[in-house]
Design an enzyme around this catalytic site. Sequence first.
Site, mmCIF file in Angstrom:
data_model
loop_
_atom_site.group_PDB
_atom_site.id
_atom_site.type_symbol
_atom_site.label_atom_id
_atom_site.label_comp_id
_atom_site.label_asym_id
_atom_site.label_seq_id
_atom_site.Cartn_x
_atom_site.Cartn_y
_atom_site.Cartn_z
ATOM 1 N N ASP A 31 0.857 -1.192 0.000
ATOM 2 C CA ASP A 31 0.000 0.000 0.000
ATOM 3 C C ASP A 31 0.892 1.242 0.000
ATOM 4 O O ASP A 31 1.902 1.300 0.688
ATOM 5 C CB ASP A 31 -0.920 -0.012 1.231
ATOM 6 C CG ASP A 31 -2.072 0.960 1.080
ATOM 7 O OD1 ASP A 31 -3.218 0.505 0.969
ATOM 8 O OD2 ASP A 31 -1.825 2.192 1.071
ATOM 9 N N ILE A 32 0.487 2.234 -0.793
ATOM 10 C CA ILE A 32 1.278 3.462 -0.930
ATOM 11 C C ILE A 32 1.230 4.305 0.347
ATOM 12 O O ILE A 32 2.111 5.136 0.580
ATOM 13 C CB ILE A 32 0.784 4.266 -2.156
ATOM 14 C CG1 ILE A 32 1.862 5.160 -2.708
ATOM 15 C CG2 ILE A 32 -0.480 5.044 -1.854
ATOM 16 C CD1 ILE A 32 1.537 5.753 -4.074
ATOM 17 N N ASN A 86 -12.959 -3.059 2.608
ATOM 18 C CA ASN A 86 -13.914 -1.956 2.688
ATOM 19 C C ASN A 86 -14.835 -2.064 1.483
ATOM 20 O O ASN A 86 -14.355 -2.145 0.341
ATOM 21 C CB ASN A 86 -13.171 -0.618 2.686
ATOM 22 C CG ASN A 86 -12.286 -0.452 3.916
ATOM 23 O OD1 ASN A 86 -12.656 -0.860 5.006
ATOM 24 N ND2 ASN A 86 -11.113 0.136 3.727
ATOM 25 N N GLN A 93 -14.164 2.596 1.444
ATOM 26 C CA GLN A 93 -13.582 2.215 0.141
ATOM 27 C C GLN A 93 -13.308 3.460 -0.695
ATOM 28 O O GLN A 93 -14.176 4.325 -0.838
ATOM 29 C CB GLN A 93 -14.519 1.266 -0.622
ATOM 30 C CG GLN A 93 -13.871 0.715 -1.890
ATOM 31 C CD GLN A 93 -14.715 -0.360 -2.587
ATOM 32 O OE1 GLN A 93 -15.861 -0.620 -2.198
ATOM 33 N NE2 GLN A 93 -14.139 -0.971 -3.610
ATOM 34 N N HIS A 99 -10.229 -5.294 -3.327
ATOM 35 C CA HIS A 99 -8.906 -5.578 -2.765
ATOM 36 C C HIS A 99 -9.049 -5.939 -1.299
ATOM 37 O O HIS A 99 -9.963 -5.472 -0.619
ATOM 38 C CB HIS A 99 -7.959 -4.379 -2.929
ATOM 39 C CG HIS A 99 -8.520 -3.088 -2.424
ATOM 40 N ND1 HIS A 99 -9.457 -2.371 -3.138
ATOM 41 C CD2 HIS A 99 -8.323 -2.408 -1.280
ATOM 42 C CE1 HIS A 99 -9.797 -1.288 -2.456
ATOM 43 N NE2 HIS A 99 -9.134 -1.285 -1.316
HETATM 44 P P1 AMP Z 1 -9.720 1.409 0.211
HETATM 45 O O1 AMP Z 1 -9.789 2.767 0.876
HETATM 46 O O2 AMP Z 1 -10.152 0.270 1.063
HETATM 47 O O3 AMP Z 1 -10.403 1.451 -1.138
HETATM 48 O O4 AMP Z 1 -8.190 1.144 -0.043
HETATM 49 C C1 AMP Z 1 -7.488 1.701 -1.114
HETATM 50 C C2 AMP Z 1 -6.041 1.632 -0.751
HETATM 51 O O5 AMP Z 1 -5.286 1.807 -1.925
HETATM 52 C C3 AMP Z 1 -5.590 2.733 0.240
HETATM 53 O O6 AMP Z 1 -5.071 2.119 1.408
HETATM 54 C C4 AMP Z 1 -4.537 3.499 -0.549
HETATM 55 O O7 AMP Z 1 -3.467 3.925 0.247
HETATM 56 C C5 AMP Z 1 -4.104 2.474 -1.595
HETATM 57 N N1 AMP Z 1 -3.576 3.027 -2.826
HETATM 58 C C6 AMP Z 1 -4.100 4.019 -3.577
HETATM 59 N N2 AMP Z 1 -3.334 4.243 -4.658
HETATM 60 C C7 AMP Z 1 -2.296 3.376 -4.581
HETATM 61 C C8 AMP Z 1 -1.151 3.118 -5.384
HETATM 62 N N3 AMP Z 1 -0.906 3.814 -6.501
HETATM 63 N N4 AMP Z 1 -0.295 2.153 -5.010
HETATM 64 C C9 AMP Z 1 -0.529 1.435 -3.884
HETATM 65 N N5 AMP Z 1 -1.582 1.628 -3.076
HETATM 66 C C10 AMP Z 1 -2.450 2.589 -3.411
#
Ligand code: AMP
Length: 113
Positions: A31-32, A86, A93, A99
């Site tokens: 996760d970023i 989520n 989400q 995911h």
């Molecule tokens: P959610 O809020 O459950 O939809 O989770 C989305 C997740 O994606 C969050 O924890 C973000 O930090 C992660 N995310 C968004 N963009 C990226 C990216 N480019 N690379 C890795 N993780 C990401």
Amino acid sequence: MKEKSIFSQIIDREIPANIIFEDDTCIIIEDISPQAPIHYLAIPKREIKGISDLSDTDHGVIDHLMIAIKNEMSKEGIKDYRLVINNGSEAGQTVFHLHIHVLANRTLGWPPG
Ligand code: AMP
């Protein structure tokens, strides 16, 4: 044409990410914006928006992700971890490509926020 999700762009190598594991049907990335020392995302390659969008023909999607997560954590010797999905914006989400969050290496409180 439908816009690709950010995760599909990662899967297609259009944007960078730290890829931990990949096979024909899923990918595990870092996760970023990590919320724990280990924070991975296990993502099916097929773009399904969320749990609510799974259909009766999608048996196998989640189990495949679960086994991939279990194998990766086992390989890394991590026994305790939390999995989070989520579903929907009110549940947190933000990326509408299914995911599973994998969080580990810190004490995690309960109930979650
Ligand atoms: P959610 O809020 O459950 O939809 O989770 C989305 C997740 O994606 C969050 O924890 C973000 O930090 C992660 N995310 C968004 N963009 C990226 C990216 N480019 N690379 C890795 N993780 C990401």
